[in-house]
Design a protein around this motif. Structure first.
Motif, PDB file in Angstrom:
ATOM      1  N   LEU A   1     -13.312  -7.146 -13.073  1.00 43.09           N
ATOM      2  CA  LEU A   1     -12.304  -6.621 -12.156  1.00 43.09           C
ATOM      3  C   LEU A   1     -10.925  -6.594 -12.795  1.00 43.09           C
ATOM      4  O   LEU A   1     -10.604  -7.438 -13.636  1.00 43.09           O
ATOM      5  N   PHE A   2     -10.109  -5.637 -12.354  1.00 45.27           N
ATOM      6  CA  PHE A   2      -8.719  -5.542 -12.774  1.00 45.27           C
ATOM      7  C   PHE A   2      -7.872  -5.390 -11.515  1.00 45.27           C
ATOM      8  O   PHE A   2      -8.128  -4.502 -10.695  1.00 45.27           O
ATOM      9  N   HIS A   3      -6.875  -6.258 -11.344  1.00 43.48           N
ATOM     10  CA  HIS A   3      -6.011  -6.250 -10.165  1.00 43.48           C
ATOM     11  C   HIS A   3      -4.584  -5.886 -10.568  1.00 43.48           C
ATOM     12  O   HIS A   3      -4.096  -6.358 -11.601  1.00 43.48           O
ATOM     13  N   VAL A   4      -3.929  -5.091  -9.754  1.00 44.75           N
ATOM     14  CA  VAL A   4      -2.515  -4.763  -9.942  1.00 44.75           C
ATOM     15  C   VAL A   4      -1.782  -5.176  -8.668  1.00 44.75           C
ATOM     16  O   VAL A   4      -2.115  -4.715  -7.578  1.00 44.75           O
ATOM     17  N   LEU A   5      -0.798  -6.059  -8.817  1.00 44.58           N
ATOM     18  CA  LEU A   5      -0.021  -6.549  -7.695  1.00 44.58           C
ATOM     19  C   LEU A   5       1.366  -5.919  -7.765  1.00 44.58           C
ATOM     20  O   LEU A   5       2.028  -5.998  -8.805  1.00 44.58           O
ATOM     21  N   THR A   6       1.762  -5.253  -6.687  1.00 40.21           N
ATOM     22  CA  THR A   6       3.084  -4.632  -6.633  1.00 40.21           C
ATOM     23  C   THR A   6       3.805  -5.080  -5.366  1.00 40.21           C
ATOM     24  O   THR A   6       3.167  -5.443  -4.372  1.00 40.21           O
ATOM     25  N   ARG A   7       5.117  -5.059  -5.420  1.00 45.74           N
ATOM     26  CA  ARG A   7       5.905  -5.269  -4.211  1.00 45.74           C
ATOM     27  C   ARG A   7       5.672  -4.030  -3.351  1.00 45.74           C
ATOM     28  O   ARG A   7       5.640  -2.921  -3.868  1.00 45.74           O
ATOM     29  N   GLU A   8       5.475  -4.195  -2.072  1.00 45.19           N
ATOM     30  CA  GLU A   8       5.180  -3.077  -1.180  1.00 45.19           C
ATOM     31  C   GLU A   8       6.226  -1.978  -1.346  1.00 45.19           C
ATOM     32  O   GLU A   8       7.423  -2.230  -1.309  1.00 45.19           O
ATOM     33  N   GLY A   9       5.748  -0.760  -1.606  1.00 49.04           N
ATOM     34  CA  GLY A   9       6.623   0.384  -1.773  1.00 49.04           C
ATOM     35  C   GLY A   9       7.035   0.641  -3.215  1.00 49.04           C
ATOM     36  O   GLY A   9       7.544   1.708  -3.523  1.00 49.04           O
ATOM     37  N   ASP A  10       6.844  -0.329  -4.109  1.00 48.15           N
ATOM     38  CA  ASP A  10       7.180  -0.154  -5.526  1.00 48.15           C
ATOM     39  C   ASP A  10       6.010   0.471  -6.270  1.00 48.15           C
ATOM     40  O   ASP A  10       4.857   0.332  -5.865  1.00 48.15           O
ATOM     41  N   LYS A  11       6.334   1.139  -7.348  1.00 49.97           N
ATOM     42  CA  LYS A  11       5.292   1.688  -8.218  1.00 49.97           C
ATOM     43  C   LYS A  11       5.081   0.808  -9.454  1.00 49.97           C
ATOM     44  O   LYS A  11       4.050   0.855 -10.087  1.00 49.97           O
ATOM     45  N   VAL A  12       6.089  -0.006  -9.784  1.00 53.12           N
ATOM     46  CA  VAL A  12       6.037  -0.851 -10.973  1.00 53.12           C
ATOM     47  C   VAL A  12       5.308  -2.156 -10.649  1.00 53.12           C
ATOM     48  O   VAL A  12       5.673  -2.858  -9.705  1.00 53.12           O
ATOM     49  N   PRO A  13       4.269  -2.513 -11.415  1.00 54.12           N
ATOM     50  CA  PRO A  13       3.534  -3.747 -11.136  1.00 54.12           C
ATOM     51  C   PRO A  13       4.396  -4.998 -11.323  1.00 54.12           C
ATOM     52  O   PRO A  13       5.215  -5.069 -12.234  1.00 54.12           O
TER      53      PRO A  13
ATOM     54  N   GLY B   1       9.022 -13.968   1.104  1.00 56.51           N
ATOM     55  CA  GLY B   1       9.267 -12.917   2.086  1.00 56.51           C
ATOM     56  C   GLY B   1       8.916 -11.518   1.610  1.00 56.51           C
ATOM     57  O   GLY B   1       8.827 -10.605   2.424  1.00 56.51           O
ATOM     58  N   ASP B   2       8.732 -11.328   0.291  1.00 57.19           N
ATOM     59  CA  ASP B   2       8.312 -10.020  -0.218  1.00 57.19           C
ATOM     60  C   ASP B   2       6.912  -9.687   0.299  1.00 57.19           C
ATOM     61  O   ASP B   2       6.038 -10.549   0.340  1.00 57.19           O
ATOM     62  N   ARG B   3       6.724  -8.456   0.690  1.00 56.94           N
ATOM     63  CA  ARG B   3       5.388  -7.977   1.061  1.00 56.94           C
ATOM     64  C   ARG B   3       4.780  -7.375  -0.193  1.00 56.94           C
ATOM     65  O   ARG B   3       5.459  -6.663  -0.937  1.00 56.94           O
ATOM     66  N   VAL B   4       3.523  -7.682  -0.447  1.00 50.68           N
ATOM     67  CA  VAL B   4       2.879  -7.208  -1.668  1.00 50.68           C
ATOM     68  C   VAL B   4       1.605  -6.439  -1.351  1.00 50.68           C
ATOM     69  O   VAL B   4       1.012  -6.592  -0.286  1.00 50.68           O
ATOM     70  N   GLU B   5       1.215  -5.600  -2.299  1.00 56.31           N
ATOM     71  CA  GLU B   5      -0.055  -4.877  -2.236  1.00 56.31           C
ATOM     72  C   GLU B   5      -0.836  -5.223  -3.489  1.00 56.31           C
ATOM     73  O   GLU B   5      -0.254  -5.363  -4.569  1.00 56.31           O
ATOM     74  N   VAL B   6      -2.138  -5.367  -3.346  1.00 57.07           N
ATOM     75  CA  VAL B   6      -3.007  -5.617  -4.488  1.00 57.07           C
ATOM     76  C   VAL B   6      -4.060  -4.521  -4.521  1.00 57.07           C
ATOM     77  O   VAL B   6      -4.788  -4.324  -3.552  1.00 57.07           O
ATOM     78  N   LEU B   7      -4.091  -3.793  -5.630  1.00 53.25           N
ATOM     79  CA  LEU B   7      -5.112  -2.772  -5.842  1.00 53.25           C
ATOM     80  C   LEU B   7      -6.107  -3.326  -6.854  1.00 53.25           C
ATOM     81  O   LEU B   7      -5.704  -3.871  -7.886  1.00 53.25           O
TER      82      LEU B   7
END
Length: 132
Positions: free
Chosen positions: A68-80, A49-55
């Motif tokens: 490539l380098f990917h950083v996955l964070t919980r949406e709204g979090d700054k900590v990977p 159920g967590d929403r995530v963002e991948v940069l």
């Protein structure tokens, strides 16, 4: 307590079709991208159920490789929650050998690498898989 999400299954190769118009007709060439030497760091748990963002940052590219380098964070979090680094290698679908990417895909990937070269290297990026 919520269930942690984990994935250790091997991912299938990425395939794409590059379309080029060399004359009045269009030809299509299939190719395969092979992932080589992935480095994954699981830093925090994510839950169903967590929403995530991948940069994604392009660390380098040449005619046949993409780093490539990917950083996955919980949406709204700054900590990977996780990072992933990988080298992608272009393979010809016909013979499976490494070879240069053709046409528009090559141009766009090299331009993206040029633009991303202005960003600082991520702290967790490994020196062991860089383009040399």
């Amino acid at each position: 307590m919520r269930d942690a999400i984990s994935s250790s299954a091997a991912l299938p190769p990425i395939t794409y079709s590059a379309t080029s118009a060399s004359s009045a007709r269009t030809s299509q060439t299939a190719a395969v991208i092979k992932r080589s030497r992935p480095i994954l760091s699981h830093l925090r748990e994510l839950y169903a159920g967590d929403r995530v963002e991948v940069l994604t940052q392009t660390l380098g590219a040449d005619d046949r490789r993409l780093h490539l380098f990917h950083v996955l964070t919980r949406e709204g979090d700054k900590v990977p929650a996780a990072t992933g680094e990988q080298m992608l290698i272009h393979l010809s679908a016909g013979d499976g050998r490494s070879g240069p990417v053709q046409g528009n895909v090559r141009t766009r990937v090299l331009e993206l690498a040029r633009l991303h070269a202005e960003f600082p290297l991520p702290e967790r990026a490994s020196a062991s898989i860089r383009l040399r």
